[in-house]
Design an enzyme around this catalytic site. Structure first.
Site, PDB file in Angstrom:
ATOM      1  N   PHE A 173       0.814  -1.219   0.000  1.00  0.00           N
ATOM      2  CA  PHE A 173       0.000   0.000   0.000  1.00  0.00           C
ATOM      3  C   PHE A 173       0.852   1.275   0.000  1.00  0.00           C
ATOM      4  O   PHE A 173       0.426   2.317  -0.471  1.00  0.00           O
ATOM      5  CB  PHE A 173      -0.936   0.001   1.210  1.00  0.00           C
ATOM      6  N   CYS A 174       2.021   1.201   0.584  1.00  0.00           N
ATOM      7  CA  CYS A 174       2.851   2.395   0.706  1.00  0.00           C
ATOM      8  C   CYS A 174       4.313   2.016   0.552  1.00  0.00           C
ATOM      9  O   CYS A 174       4.768   1.175   1.313  1.00  0.00           O
ATOM     10  CB  CYS A 174       2.622   3.059   2.055  1.00  0.00           C
TER      11      CYS A 174
END
Lengths: 80, 375
Positions: free
Chosen positions: A17-18
């Site tokens: 996600f990041c």
């Protein structure tokens, strides 16, 4: 006789996600040589839109984009 | 069993302490040893630099003697590695010594690479070293108004830093009473204001509320003395430029041919170097496409320590690293929130509160207990 065969590097950004697939691709493109191909794997459907948008804006070359078993494969070539 | 930990930052320190406790019997009997090699006798709390840059902390608050953080059963040496010889199971250090090992954990971290963007290092303020953070604060003190641009390189350490420095600068200018003379402009590499979509959905309206302008899909190509030129063909003029520059791994990683850009190809769950069963990587040094953050190193260290200990005790690892990351987000105006996620579960940050800001402020002091493995 020399033959320039583009190197294709696979970047596995599935289930992350990041920083996310596009940011990962931007970082990898910086380290790549002009002519190199990168294939980024992403489970984020948004990648199918935002990666081509960035590629077009910067002027790299979009080679392929397809979805297989829930994973987006987006292949780009560093153009400059 | 000789265990060598290279790097004395957050990841290496938590791993070594955790392992020392799990292997206390083996260490006492001489069946195992843990040696840590580091580049410094001091340990720095790196997130504190953000506060130094805006005058909220001073550098002396950020340091402890590394040896004071380590279990006494760990042998600590300030002797940075100059060459990794993974096939021969040894490293060579600056002093010329060779250290042989049975298991190695590499946690050498990352460093800023502003010089990779022409003009950036000369023209931009940074806050990733003590000197840079102090310099930034001194420059801010003499800034009386104008356009402030925040520009972000890829990859970078601490994914929340671009937002945090923006909100903290807004606080700083408000506290000085010059907010009406400042125009803040935030730029970001991808197509929203933060890589985490829920965080972007929260931050963008905050920017609108505060009057902070923003431009996305903006990757620095070149910096002149008054503007930033993007790869995408746009420009941002500035009076004061603040950057979260791109990062690289340590030079010794590249010199040892362990990974492009100083980042080592790493298995995402077992954290071993691809092709090696006795060599592991944690923290910023991995090439994993996850956040380069202290909490990543922390959770990787805990999982890996458990696996190394179980491998020594019963011959097999017992758990996977699940991709866990936890990041505080300083939101300005005395509030903060956090984002927590792993490989399977996306983040779902809540609205910022004063309570979380107080907890983050407390954590800035409690970090040392975390490094010791007590928190």
């Amino acid at each position: 006789m020399e033959c320039n065969v583009a190197e294709r590097k696979v970047v596995d950004a599935k289930n992350t996600f990041c920083p996310g697939p596009l940011m990962e691709l931007i970082g990898q493109m910086k380290m790549a040589e002009v002519g190199d191909e990168l294939e980024i794997l992403s489970t984020d459907q948004g990648s199918a839109n935002d990666i081509p948008e960035w590629i077009n804006k910067v002027g790299h070359e979009m080679i392929d984009s397809f979805e297989k078993e829930g994973v987006w494969h987006i292949v780009v070539k560093k153009a400059k | 069993m000789r265990i060598l930990v290279v790097g004395g930052g957050m990841g290496g320190t938590i791993l070594a302490n955790n392992l020392a406790r799990r292997l206390s019997g083996e260490l006492k009997s001489g069946k195992a040893s843990i040696t840590m090699l580091s580049a410094s006798e001091k340990h720095m709390y790196q997130p504190g630099l953000l506060y130094v840059a805006v005058g909220k902390m001073t550098p002396d608050e950020l340091y402890r003697d590394q040896v004071s953080l380590l279990e006494s059963s760990i042998t600590f040496r300030v002797d940075p590695v100059t060459k990794f010889n993974l096939k021969e199971n040894n490293v060579v250090t600056e002093s010329g010594k060779q250290y042989d090992y049975d298991i190695i954990v590499i946690s050498t971290g990352s460093r800023t690479f502003a010089e990779g963007t022409p003009g950036l290092a000369e023209n931009a303020l940074q806050f990733y070293t003590e000197a840079d953070a102090v310099n930034m604060y001194k420059r801010l003190q003499h800034f009386d108004g104008g356009k402030v641009v925040v520009a972000v390189g890829v990859p970078h350490k601490c994914p929340m830093a671009p937002l945090e420095i923006t909100f903290m600068l807004a606080d700083y200018f408000r506290e000085r009473g010059i907010w009406d003379k400042v125009q803040m402009h935030y730029t970001y590499p991808i197509g929203r204001v933060h890589s985490l979509e829920p965080v972007a959905q929260w931050a963008q309206p905050e920017f609108d509320r505060l009057g902070i302008t923003y431009e996305t899909l903006f990757n620095m190509k070149e910096v002149t003395e008054n503007k930033v030129i993007s790869e995408e063909g746009t420009e941002a003029e500035y009076d004061l430029l603040v950057t979260v520059p791109s990062h690289k791994g340590m030079q010794v990683i590249e010199d040892s041919d362990l990974g492009a850009g100083g980042f080592i190809p790493t298995n995402r769950t077992r954290l071993n170097i691809e092709g090696y069963e006795n060599a592991f990587v944690i923290g910023d040094t991995t090439n994993l496409p996850i956040s380069k953050a202290g909490s990543t190193a922390h959770f990787e260290a805990e999982a890996l320590a458990e696996n190394i200990a179980s491998t020594i005790k019963i011959g097999t690892p017992v758990r996977d690293y699940d991709g866990k990351v936890f990041c505080f987000i300083e939101a300005g105006e005395g509030k903060a929130t956090y984002a927590m996620f792993n490989y399977q579960n996306p983040p779902n940050p809540k609205a910022p509160t004063k309570g979380i800001h107080w907890f983050k402020t407390a954590y800035n002091k409690m970090y040392w207990a975390s490094a010791r493995g007590l928190l």
